[in-house]
Scaffold this active site. Structure first.
Site, short mmCIF file in Angstrom:
data_model
loop_
_atom_site.label_atom_id
_atom_site.label_comp_id
_atom_site.label_asym_id
_atom_site.label_seq_id
_atom_site.Cartn_x
_atom_site.Cartn_y
_atom_site.Cartn_z
CB CYS A 87 -0.93 0.10 1.19
SG CYS A 87 -1.95 -1.35 1.43
NE ARG A 143 4.47 1.86 -0.52
CZ ARG A 143 5.60 1.53 0.08
NH1 ARG A 143 6.74 1.78 -0.49
NH2 ARG A 143 5.59 0.97 1.26
CD1 TRP A 171 -0.61 -5.94 -3.99
CD2 TRP A 171 -0.26 -6.71 -1.93
NE1 TRP A 171 -0.21 -7.25 -4.09
CE2 TRP A 171 0.01 -7.76 -2.85
CE3 TRP A 171 -0.11 -6.98 -0.57
CZ2 TRP A 171 0.42 -9.03 -2.45
CZ3 TRP A 171 0.30 -8.25 -0.17
CH2 TRP A 171 0.56 -9.26 -1.12
CG ASN A 173 2.48 0.72 3.86
OD1 ASN A 173 3.59 1.19 3.77
ND2 ASN A 173 2.23 -0.53 3.56
N GLY A 174 0.70 -1.40 6.10
CA GLY A 174 1.31 -2.31 7.08
C GLY A 174 0.30 -3.36 7.50
CD GLU A 228 15.35 -11.58 -12.92
OE1 GLU A 228 15.09 -12.26 -11.91
OE2 GLU A 228 14.82 -10.48 -13.13
CE LYS A 274 11.40 -9.73 -14.07
NZ LYS A 274 12.49 -9.56 -13.13
CD GLU A 289 7.87 -10.17 -12.04
OE1 GLU A 289 9.05 -9.93 -12.27
OE2 GLU A 289 7.31 -9.82 -10.99
CG HIS A 341 19.63 -35.17 -12.61
ND1 HIS A 341 20.16 -36.42 -12.39
CD2 HIS A 341 20.65 -34.40 -13.08
CE1 HIS A 341 21.46 -36.40 -12.68
NE2 HIS A 341 21.77 -35.20 -13.11
CE LYS A 385 9.88 -1.84 -8.80
NZ LYS A 385 10.42 -2.92 -9.64
C1 AGP Z 1 10.89 -8.74 -9.58
O1 AGP Z 1 10.51 -8.72 -10.91
C2 AGP Z 1 9.87 -9.04 -8.64
N1 AGP Z 1 8.77 -8.17 -8.78
C3 AGP Z 1 10.24 -9.41 -7.21
O2 AGP Z 1 10.76 -10.69 -7.27
C4 AGP Z 1 11.23 -8.51 -6.43
O3 AGP Z 1 12.50 -8.56 -7.00
C5 AGP Z 1 11.26 -8.96 -4.97
O4 AGP Z 1 10.00 -8.77 -4.42
C6 AGP Z 1 12.30 -8.25 -4.14
O5 AGP Z 1 12.07 -6.87 -4.08
P1 AGP Z 1 13.17 -5.89 -3.55
O6 AGP Z 1 14.31 -5.93 -4.51
O7 AGP Z 1 12.51 -4.54 -3.51
O8 AGP Z 1 13.59 -6.36 -2.20
#
Ligand code: AGP
Length: 583
Positions: A2, A27, A73, A99-100, A459, A463, A466, A482, A578
């Site tokens: 949030c 957020r 969120w 927020n929290g 990685e 991507k 997500e 394996h 994010k």
């Molecule tokens: C990345 O594409 C993601 N959205 C997610 O994995 C992110 O990297 C992770 O939540 C860590 O966030 P931070 O780097 O702000 O700690």
């Protein structure tokens, strides 16, 4: 998660708050809302979905000089208008954005609010009613309620009879800024850019009262405290002049600028001092701890330090590390990597390490973030503000910064020269239509690679998952046989990343294993292989240790184009935010 933005001033603040809330949508964007004062009443407007929906609901005629705003969120309670913030106390005297997470909200409800009829399923509605139940002046009520609460909060609150905004903070970020026209509170410094030059970073268990002309800070005993302002460095937030429909594409394209800026910051401005380098050198080993994409950067950082400094490295996922039986070591430097510096799992581990008396280094992209407060050494990344939920330029900045660290520790001038040449010639590659058309045929995708290309495969797959919502796996090439090979058939695409000549034959064997099962191959490499593949993406040639930065750009672009092709907004993937401030 949030985001909060709240303002009090001598103009109509409603539209400014809404505009600035957009900067916080990263957020969370499940719902948004504002509360404002009109005459002596508190009014609330909320809407499900993105801030554009809230804006439509508000129309152009509303006006108020005191506004609190929120973008959500969902944690407690589904995405709905009732659960959207702000929440009002049942007596109609307080409106709160939060927020929290209030961990003991069920207990608080039973003990203090059994007679109150709540309209939402949120912990925040419990919080605002708890505040309303306390005695004394408004700030005392807020402090008393916070003393009863367990968990994390950054809150902004309006009270019906006062022309003030009340603030409290514990574990979630909150900062306040002031100019001649008024004051603003927000979850993130970037909100202030363009309007304020200085701001105050609130610490845990600090409180503040903002009026049009001043901000007064209090500690948890209600005593007034003085705080020093910090300068807001616009450079850290500037959006480079790239006009793209989506932030994600803009941020991928910014990577060339990010690399140059990072090189300049570390080699011309000496961001890392000689004293710090000597201090870091004394550690015999390094343990990287992070989440998601930042964890992948940690994997790369560990490789670079092992390769160039010959020091032992470990890498852990923060949410696992916290509950593992780790054997901690004072000769080890614990390195926390985080774009936001606000990730709850990562912060929890850093707290744990600090409590045990060990040293912490934080590799973060956001100045003044919570993680930095725990750091003995800060290694800033210079990606600039990253808006898209999927991390791209921040990943590249992290990997490059950790590479610079390894080079500085090893004092290898030849490697430094290679870096310089690289940043001067690196450019973002383009994917041609034929490749994309080929890619779009598959919804069963595997990424394989070895060593540094294994990290790229993890990685790249993250991507794709997500933002394009395609169920895919990243795995070590040698691991295929394996188990995962059982999944390969003629409908499978295997994206093979191969940037290390010493491992060419091994990768070719893995490719053959896939072909033998009818799987299709997209080879991503900077050199020719002797095995025939379905599609070859030729990467530009750089020294081997630099290739992870080059190959990841291609994988980021593949995910981006696929998401757009499927009609998804790559900047705001479903169910994600994010900055993940819940454990
Ligand atoms: C990345 O594409 C993601 N959205 C997610 O994995 C992110 O990297 C992770 O939540 C860590 O966030 P931070 O780097 O702000 O700690």
């Amino acid at each position: 998660m949030c985001g909060i933005c709240s303002a009090i001033g001598n103009f109509n603040e409603i539209f400014d708050v809404i505009e600035r809330l957009r900067k916080l949508e990263y957020r969370g964007y499940d719902s948004s809302g504002i509360a404002y004062k009109e005459n002596n009443n508190l009014e609330v407007v909320k809407s499900v979905g993105q801030i554009a929906n809230l804006e439509k609901r508000i129309g152009r005629n509303l006006s108020s000089q005191i506004v609190i705003g929120h973008t959500r969120w969902a944690t407690h309670g589904k995405v709905s208008e009732e659960n959207a913030h702000p929440h009002m106390s049942a007596n109609g005297e307080f409106a709160l954005v939060h927020n929290g997470i209030i961990e003991n909200y069920e207990d608080l409800k039973k003990i203090f609010l059994s007679d109150v009829c709540l309209n939402s399923q949120t912990d925040t509605e419990v919080f605002v009613n708890l505040i309303a139940r306390q005695k004394g002046p408004v700030i005392n009520k807020l402090i008393e309620a916070c003393n009863l609460v367990k968990g994390s909060f950054a809150v902004a609150m309006l009270e019906k009879n006062s022309n003030k905004i009340y603030l409290a903070k514990r574990k979630s970020p909150l900062m306040v800024a002031q100019n001649e026209n008024g004051c603003m509170a927000a979850s993130d410094l970037s909100v202030f850019v363009g309007k304020f030059e200085k701001c105050y970073i609130m610490e845990d268990d600090e409180f503040a009262v903002m009026s049009e002309k001043n901000i007064v800070f209090f500690d948890k005993s209600g005593k007034k405290i003085k705080k020093n302002a910090v300068l807001i460095n616009n450079f850290d937030f500037c959006d480079e002049n790239l006009n793209e429909e989506y932030f994600m594409l803009k941020e991928i394209k910014e990577q060339a600028i990010v690399l140059k800026r990072t090189y300049f910051k570390y080699f011309s401005e000496n961001t890392l001092s000689e004293a710090e380098i000597s201090k870091i050198k004394k550690y015999k080993s390094f343990h990287f701890i992070a989440c998601g994409t930042a964890y992948h950067s940690g994997l790369m950082g560990a490789r670079y330090i092992q390769q160039f400094c010959k020091k032992e490295c470990k890498v852990s996922i923060a949410s696992e590390f916290r509950y593992d039986n780790n054997v901690l070591n004072k000769n080890c430097l614990y390195v926390f990597v985080s774009q936001s510096g606000e990730t709850a799992d990562t912060i929890a581990c850093a707290n744990l390490i600090k409590e045990k008396g060990f040293d912490v280094m934080c590799v973060t992209n956001v100045p003044y973030c919570s993680l930095n407060k725990l750091a003995d050494i800060i290694l800033p990344t210079f990606a600039g503000r990253e808006v898209a939920v999927a991390s791209t330029k921040a990943y590249v900045a992290q990997v490059f910064t950790l590479l610079i660290l390894a080079i500085k520790l090893s004092k290898n001038l030849e490697l430094q020269e290679s870096l310089k040449k690289f940043v001067l010639s690196f450019d973002i590659l383009q994917l041609d239509d034929a490749l994309l058309k080929f890619l779009y045929q598959f919804n069963n995708i595997f990424y394989i690679g070895r060593e540094q290309d294994y990290v790229a495969s993890l990685e790249g797959a993250l991507k794709m998952k997500e933002i394009a919502y395609i169920n895919c796996i990243g795995l070590a090439g040698g691991e295929l046989k394996h188990g995962t090979l059982a999944l390969i058939d003629e409908n499978s695409l295997v994206i093979a990343i191969s940037t290390q000549k010493k491992l060419k034959e091994k990768m070719e064997s893995n490719i053959q294993e896939v072909k033998a099962r009818g799987g299709k191959i997209l080879l991503v490499s900077n050199f020719e292989h002797s095995v025939e593949v379905d599609h070859f993406l030729q990467l530009p040639e750089f020294e081997e240790f630099l290739m992870p930065i080059v190959s990841i750009t291609a994988l980021q672009l593949m995910a981006f184009h696929y998401a757009v092709e499927l009609g998804y907004n790559p900047d705001k993937p479903r169910n994600l935010a994010k900055s993940v401030t819940v454990e």
